[in-house]
Design an enzyme around this catalytic site. Structure first.
Site, PDB file in Angstrom:
ATOM      1  N   ASP A 151      26.532  48.267  31.501  1.00 41.51           N
ATOM      2  CA  ASP A 151      25.113  47.929  31.458  1.00 41.51           C
ATOM      3  C   ASP A 151      24.398  48.460  32.706  1.00 41.51           C
ATOM      4  O   ASP A 151      24.946  48.387  33.816  1.00 41.51           O
ATOM      5  CB  ASP A 151      24.990  46.399  31.392  1.00 41.51           C
ATOM      6  N   GLU A 176      25.237  53.149  30.413  1.00 38.58           N
ATOM      7  CA  GLU A 176      23.836  53.071  30.017  1.00 38.58           C
ATOM      8  C   GLU A 176      23.023  53.463  31.241  1.00 38.58           C
ATOM      9  O   GLU A 176      22.742  52.636  32.103  1.00 38.58           O
ATOM     10  CB  GLU A 176      23.468  51.645  29.581  1.00 38.58           C
TER      11      GLU A 176
HETATM   12  C1  NOJ Z   1      20.309  46.699  29.426  1.00 37.15           C
HETATM   13  C2  NOJ Z   1      20.606  45.884  28.209  1.00 37.15           C
HETATM   14  O1  NOJ Z   1      20.849  46.748  27.139  1.00 37.15           O
HETATM   15  C3  NOJ Z   1      19.417  44.984  28.002  1.00 37.15           C
HETATM   16  O2  NOJ Z   1      19.472  44.335  26.762  1.00 37.15           O
HETATM   17  C4  NOJ Z   1      19.358  44.009  29.149  1.00 37.15           C
HETATM   18  O3  NOJ Z   1      18.192  43.227  29.026  1.00 37.15           O
HETATM   19  C5  NOJ Z   1      19.321  44.735  30.484  1.00 37.15           C
HETATM   20  N1  NOJ Z   1      20.261  45.811  30.559  1.00 37.15           N
HETATM   21  C6  NOJ Z   1      19.650  43.786  31.607  1.00 37.15           C
HETATM   22  O4  NOJ Z   1      21.012  43.450  31.571  1.00 37.15           O
END
Ligand code: NOJ
Length: 554
Positions: A235, A297
């Site tokens: 993440d 990500e």
């Molecule tokens: C990216 C995640 O995909 C999202 O859903 C989340 O709110 C943020 N990171 C914070 O963790």
């Protein structure tokens, strides 16, 4: 906190009867991954929220769809301030989703079917309910417990102003003040230090410059790797390292953009130091057999900088979000593909193609909604599944689900509250999947689902679509099956082919892919149709908003 001694400690890779070849190298390079948003995928206990038993029960559905691996968004213990991305115990399952035993059973059932299992880890922040943060709140400024997070004194005569001007991604300031061992809702009333939360106040940022933090994440990763997971989705992989000294952001940019600051202008992302942490993750993964992998990500617009995340000693994959950001326009789509391929080629990593996920408006809706949006989404799927590299399908893509306009009372995403009800947030793309029946909740939950489902989804249920050979589900099953068979889709070869400005066309070895993003039908070269997203015209032409894979005639 994760205690490996309390964990299974069984050095599992895959069970002996698993059809997964534990040593098959680089399986992730061209796999079809399926993202499960656990709260919305399948409800095993009928309480209206998805769970791990639900995932296990639907593994045959995923096997029949033909996916190679799943990615589970967080199912960890969490107060759910941000849909589970606020993790209170990264080594346990939230009761909403089941138990660790449910997880283990789901994992071995997936492996038995030849499906690999990857899970989210959330290294940028913990939940404010995590024991570390509770300890930090109770501890004094400057204490070791506070050093695990990013606490600072406030500005102003009495420390009443946040330490810098950073906004939170979800709206409002990125700092929250504490008082008397708790978070305070009224900082102006007094208090002591402030802590940083780039996302919601319930998600305090961790201090990755403190060696205790990477050490804890090593424990977390090993806890799940020991149980047998095949990898992780990292993440906000571009966020763990913060700019030195936490300087103010440029006022003019901030004033113009507010919290919706474009990623490339936000100095908090993509700091060079972040790569040390990814190298650390890679060393952990490489210490296990069976090619465990990680996908990042990283919302990094610059291609060359994005490619750094997948250098040989860092992550295996990183999402190419350019396709998510591109409008339905041949030039934009072509550029998105070109830039992603060029960037990844430079480091020898495969590109990773995404059209939708739990954070972005579903592509059926982005492409215009209704029949046109659906036609374009099906055509885009033929691009996604034929480009060189890995593919991530978001649960519901295969049913052609659009976003849902939810009533105010149903909204749960923190963005809705934090933006003062101006940004409706991401719930519209998180509505549960319709499985069966003719009325909501369509086999998801006994009486109702955690987000309401629209009655018109009766036509989109898995049950309804399984009976219709022209359905989007049947189309996805076919496309994934053809992708699996066609050898040339599993090589890196890619060559653009020119069929006019509104047409995207490329060759993958012997296969020609053609997508018509224009408004008139286009003639196709001779060839056998492997699969088409819409029927061709009587004259064999490709209609607008459609795509086809062609094989040499014969
Ligand atoms: C990216 C995640 O995909 C999202 O859903 C989340 O709110 C943020 N990171 C914070 O963790």
């Amino acid at each position: 906190m994760c205690r490996p001694e309390a964990s299974y400690n069984r050095k599992v890779t895959q069970s002996a009867s698993s059809p997964i070849d534990a040593d098959s190298s680089t399986w992730w390079r061209d796999s079809v991954f399926y993202q499960i948003y656990p709260r919305s995928f399948a409800d095993g206990n009928g309480d209206g929220a998805g769970d791990l038993v639900g995932v296990r029960q639907r593994l045959d559905y995923l096997r029949d769809l033909g996916v190679d691996a799943i990615w589970l968004s967080p199912f960890y213990r969490s107060p759910m301030a941000d849909g589970g991305y606020d993790v209170a115990d990264p080594c346990d399952v939230d009761p909403m989703f089941g138990t660790l035993t449910d997880f283990d059973e789901m994992l071995s059932a997936a492996h038995l079917r030849g499906i690999r299992v990857t899970i989210d880890i959330v290294p940028n922040h913990f939940s404010e309910q995590h024991p570390w943060f509770q300890e930090a709140l109770a501890a004094a400024p400057g204490s070791a417990a506070r050093e695990r997070f990013i606490f600072r004194d406030g500005r102003g005569a009495h420390g009443e102003l946040p330490p810098n001007n950073w906004p939170s991604v979800f709206g409002g300031p990125a700092w929250h003040r504490v008082a008397d061992g708790a978070r305070t809702e009224t900082p102006e009333a007094g208090g002591e230090q402030w802590y940083l939360h780039i996302f919601a106040p319930e998600q305090p940022d961790l201090n990755w410059a403190n060696p205790e933090v990477p050490a804890e994440f090593e424990r977390i990763m090993r806890f799940w790797l020991d149980r047998g997971v095949d990898g992780f989705r990292i993440d906000v992989a571009h966020s763990m390292a913060k700019p030195r000294g936490l300087p103010d952001m440029d006022q003019t940019i901030l004033a113009a953009a507010g919290a919706g600051l474009p990623h490339h202008l936000d100095p908090r992302w993509d700091q060079d130091d972040v790569h040390d942490h990814h190298r650390g993750f890679r060393r952990i993964l490489d210490s296990y057999p069976g090619e465990r992998m990680a996908v990042g990500e990283a919302w990094v617009a610059d291609d060359e900088r994005l490619a750094r995340y997948v250098r040989g000693d860092e992550l295996h994959l990183t999402f190419n979000f350019k396709l998510v950001e591109a409008e339905w326009d041949a030039t934009e789509l072509r550029e998105a593909i070109d830039m992603s391929l060029t960037a990844m080629r430079g480091v020898g990593s495969p590109a990773t193609w995404v059209l939708s996920n739990h954070d972005v408006v579903r592509h059926v809706t982005r492409y215009g909604g209704g029949q046109i949006g659906l036609a374009r989404a099906r055509a885009a799927a033929l691009l996604q599944l034929s480009l060189p590299g890995a593919v991530y399908i978001y649960n519901g893509d295969e049913l052609g689900l659009p976003n849902v306009e939810l009533p105010d009372w149903a909204l749960q995403d923190p963005t809705w509250e934090r933006s003062g009800h101006t940004d409706r947030g991401r719930d519209g793309e998180r509505v549960p999947l319709p499985w069966s029946g003719s009325r909501p909740p369509f086999g998801f939950g006994a009486e109702s689902s955690w987000l309401p489902m629209p009655p018109e989804w009766a036509a989109l249920t898995v049950e309804a679509q399984s009976k219709d050979r022209h359905s989007t589900l049947a189309f996805y099953r076919e496309a994934i099956a053809r992708r699996r068979e066609l050898r040339s889709l599993h090589t890196p070869t890619f060559e653009w082919s020119d069929h006019g400005p509104d047409v995207i066309a490329y060759r993958r070895g012997s296969i020609l892919v053609v997508l018509n993003a224009g408004t008139t039908q286009v003639a196709l070269p001779a060839g056998d149709i492997v699969i088409a997203s819409e029927p061709l015209s009587a004259e064999g032409q490709l209609p607008p908003n459609a795509a086809v894979w062609l094989a040499p005639k014969g």
